[in-house]
Design an enzyme around this catalytic site. Structure first.
Site, PDB file in Angstrom:
ATOM      1  N   HIS A  81     -10.515  -5.447  -3.128  1.00  0.00           N
ATOM      2  CA  HIS A  81      -9.141  -5.700  -2.672  1.00  0.00           C
ATOM      3  C   HIS A  81      -9.156  -5.963  -1.185  1.00  0.00           C
ATOM      4  O   HIS A  81      -9.969  -5.399  -0.452  1.00  0.00           O
ATOM      5  CB  HIS A  81      -8.232  -4.499  -2.977  1.00  0.00           C
ATOM      6  CG  HIS A  81      -8.768  -3.207  -2.449  1.00  0.00           C
ATOM      7  ND1 HIS A  81      -9.771  -2.511  -3.084  1.00  0.00           N
ATOM      8  CD2 HIS A  81      -8.459  -2.495  -1.332  1.00  0.00           C
ATOM      9  CE1 HIS A  81     -10.059  -1.423  -2.384  1.00  0.00           C
ATOM     10  NE2 HIS A  81      -9.279  -1.385  -1.312  1.00  0.00           N
ATOM     11  N   VAL A 109     -11.365   2.799  -3.627  1.00  0.00           N
ATOM     12  CA  VAL A 109     -11.146   2.160  -4.934  1.00  0.00           C
ATOM     13  C   VAL A 109     -12.180   1.049  -5.059  1.00  0.00           C
ATOM     14  O   VAL A 109     -12.163   0.086  -4.269  1.00  0.00           O
ATOM     15  CB  VAL A 109      -9.718   1.597  -5.064  1.00  0.00           C
ATOM     16  CG1 VAL A 109      -9.525   0.975  -6.448  1.00  0.00           C
ATOM     17  CG2 VAL A 109      -8.670   2.693  -4.819  1.00  0.00           C
ATOM     18  N   ASP A 120       0.850  -1.194   0.000  1.00  0.00           N
ATOM     19  CA  ASP A 120       0.000   0.000   0.000  1.00  0.00           C
ATOM     20  C   ASP A 120       0.886   1.245   0.000  1.00  0.00           C
ATOM     21  O   ASP A 120       1.886   1.319   0.721  1.00  0.00           O
ATOM     22  CB  ASP A 120      -0.926   0.001   1.218  1.00  0.00           C
ATOM     23  CG  ASP A 120      -2.089   0.967   1.049  1.00  0.00           C
ATOM     24  OD1 ASP A 120      -3.233   0.518   0.898  1.00  0.00           O
ATOM     25  OD2 ASP A 120      -1.835   2.207   1.050  1.00  0.00           O
ATOM     26  N   ILE A 121       0.488   2.224  -0.801  1.00  0.00           N
ATOM     27  CA  ILE A 121       1.289   3.447  -0.948  1.00  0.00           C
ATOM     28  C   ILE A 121       1.240   4.321   0.310  1.00  0.00           C
ATOM     29  O   ILE A 121       2.134   5.150   0.520  1.00  0.00           O
ATOM     30  CB  ILE A 121       0.817   4.229  -2.195  1.00  0.00           C
ATOM     31  CG1 ILE A 121       1.905   5.127  -2.747  1.00  0.00           C
ATOM     32  CG2 ILE A 121      -0.471   4.987  -1.923  1.00  0.00           C
ATOM     33  CD1 ILE A 121       1.596   5.701  -4.118  1.00  0.00           C
ATOM     34  N   HIS A 159      -7.058  -5.687   2.354  1.00  0.00           N
ATOM     35  CA  HIS A 159      -5.922  -5.082   3.057  1.00  0.00           C
ATOM     36  C   HIS A 159      -5.364  -6.126   4.020  1.00  0.00           C
ATOM     37  O   HIS A 159      -6.104  -6.675   4.834  1.00  0.00           O
ATOM     38  CB  HIS A 159      -6.375  -3.892   3.908  1.00  0.00           C
ATOM     39  CG  HIS A 159      -6.895  -2.729   3.127  1.00  0.00           C
ATOM     40  ND1 HIS A 159      -6.149  -1.591   2.917  1.00  0.00           N
ATOM     41  CD2 HIS A 159      -8.089  -2.504   2.530  1.00  0.00           C
ATOM     42  CE1 HIS A 159      -6.869  -0.712   2.223  1.00  0.00           C
ATOM     43  NE2 HIS A 159      -8.049  -1.244   1.979  1.00  0.00           N
ATOM     44  N   ASN A 215     -12.833  -3.115   2.918  1.00  0.00           N
ATOM     45  CA  ASN A 215     -13.743  -1.977   3.043  1.00  0.00           C
ATOM     46  C   ASN A 215     -14.823  -2.113   1.969  1.00  0.00           C
ATOM     47  O   ASN A 215     -14.523  -2.418   0.810  1.00  0.00           O
ATOM     48  CB  ASN A 215     -12.985  -0.664   2.865  1.00  0.00           C
ATOM     49  CG  ASN A 215     -12.022  -0.402   4.002  1.00  0.00           C
ATOM     50  OD1 ASN A 215     -12.281  -0.789   5.141  1.00  0.00           O
ATOM     51  ND2 ASN A 215     -10.902   0.237   3.707  1.00  0.00           N
TER      52      ASN A 215
HETATM   53  P1  AMP Z   1      -9.759   1.425   0.113  1.00  0.00           P
HETATM   54  O1  AMP Z   1      -9.765   2.774   0.776  1.00  0.00           O
HETATM   55  O2  AMP Z   1     -10.188   0.264   0.981  1.00  0.00           O
HETATM   56  O3  AMP Z   1     -10.521   1.472  -1.204  1.00  0.00           O
HETATM   57  O4  AMP Z   1      -8.239   1.102  -0.216  1.00  0.00           O
HETATM   58  C1  AMP Z   1      -7.548   1.687  -1.272  1.00  0.00           C
HETATM   59  C2  AMP Z   1      -6.102   1.617  -0.881  1.00  0.00           C
HETATM   60  O5  AMP Z   1      -5.326   1.782  -2.055  1.00  0.00           O
HETATM   61  C3  AMP Z   1      -5.669   2.716   0.102  1.00  0.00           C
HETATM   62  O6  AMP Z   1      -5.156   2.111   1.283  1.00  0.00           O
HETATM   63  C4  AMP Z   1      -4.596   3.488  -0.679  1.00  0.00           C
HETATM   64  O7  AMP Z   1      -3.526   3.922   0.140  1.00  0.00           O
HETATM   65  C5  AMP Z   1      -4.154   2.466  -1.704  1.00  0.00           C
HETATM   66  N1  AMP Z   1      -3.584   3.024  -2.920  1.00  0.00           N
HETATM   67  C6  AMP Z   1      -4.093   4.007  -3.691  1.00  0.00           C
HETATM   68  N2  AMP Z   1      -3.288   4.242  -4.751  1.00  0.00           N
HETATM   69  C7  AMP Z   1      -2.255   3.376  -4.646  1.00  0.00           C
HETATM   70  C8  AMP Z   1      -1.089   3.128  -5.432  1.00  0.00           C
HETATM   71  N3  AMP Z   1      -0.818   3.814  -6.554  1.00  0.00           N
HETATM   72  N4  AMP Z   1      -0.236   2.148  -5.020  1.00  0.00           N
HETATM   73  C9  AMP Z   1      -0.489   1.450  -3.893  1.00  0.00           C
HETATM   74  N5  AMP Z   1      -1.574   1.633  -3.118  1.00  0.00           N
HETATM   75  C10 AMP Z   1      -2.443   2.595  -3.485  1.00  0.00           C
END
Ligand code: AMP
Length: 118
Positions: free
Chosen positions: A101, A97, A32-33, A103, A88
Site C-alpha cells: 500500500h 500490514v 488512514d484510521i 501512503h 514502508n
Molecule cells: P504500514 O504501517 O505502512 O503497514 O501502514 C499500515 C497503515 O494502515 C497504518 O498507517 C494504519 O494506521 C492503517 N490502518 C490499519 N488499520 C486500518 C483501518 N481499519 N482503516 C484504515 N487504516 C488502517
C-alpha cells in the site's frame, strides 16, 4: 498454509468499514484510521499477492504505475496536489500490514513537520 486475511482484504471484502475515497476494479483508496498528516490516504491494490512495493514493481509495474497515478490524482482532490508518497517495506521500516500500500501524505509542509521527516 493459509494465512489470515489482512485488514485491507477485509476492507475490500466489506467485512470491516473504511472511509473509501476511490475504487476501481484493481485498486481501492481509503483514509488512514490513524492519520499522520492533515491528509493521509492509503492506495491499495485489491490483490493480496504482493507484500511490498518491490514485489509489486517486479511482478506488475503497470499496477504500481496506476497506484502512483491514483495517489497523484487524490492529492489534487484532497489537498493542493503536493504530497509525499511512502511505501514502508519491512517491519524495521514501520510496515505493519504486509499487503502492499502507498501512503499519501498531504495538506501540510515538511518545514512545519506535518508531513513527517525522514
Ligand atoms: P504500514 O504501517 O505502512 O503497514 O501502514 C499500515 C497503515 O494502515 C497504518 O498507517 C494504519 O494506521 C492503517 N490502518 C490499519 N488499520 C486500518 C483501518 N481499519 N482503516 C484504515 N487504516 C488502517
Amino acid at each position: 498454509m493459509t494465512t489470515e486475511p489482512s485488514v485491507f482484504e477485509r476492507i475490500i471484502a466489506r467485512e470491516i468499514p473504511a472511509d473509501i475515497v476511490f475504487e476501481n476494479d484493481r485498486v481501492i483508496a481509503i483514509k488512514d484510521i490513524a492519520p499522520q498528516a492533515p491528509v493521509h490516504l492509503l492506495v491499495i491494490p485489491k490483490t493480496a499477492e504482493y507484500a511490498n512495493a518491490g514485489e509489486l514493481a517486479a511482478a506488475d509495474p503497470q499496477l504500481l504505475a496506476e497506484i502512483v497515478g491514483i495517489a497523484n490524482r487524490l492529492a489534487g482532490e484532497h489537498a493542493n496536489g503536493q504530497f509525499r508518497l511512502v511505501f514502508n517495506t519491512g517491519a524495521d521500516a514501520g510496515q505493519t500490514v504486509f499487503h502492499v500500500h502507498a501512503h499519501v501524505l498531504a495538506g501540510g509542509t515538511l518545514e512545519e513537520g506535518s508531513l513527517g521527516r525522514l
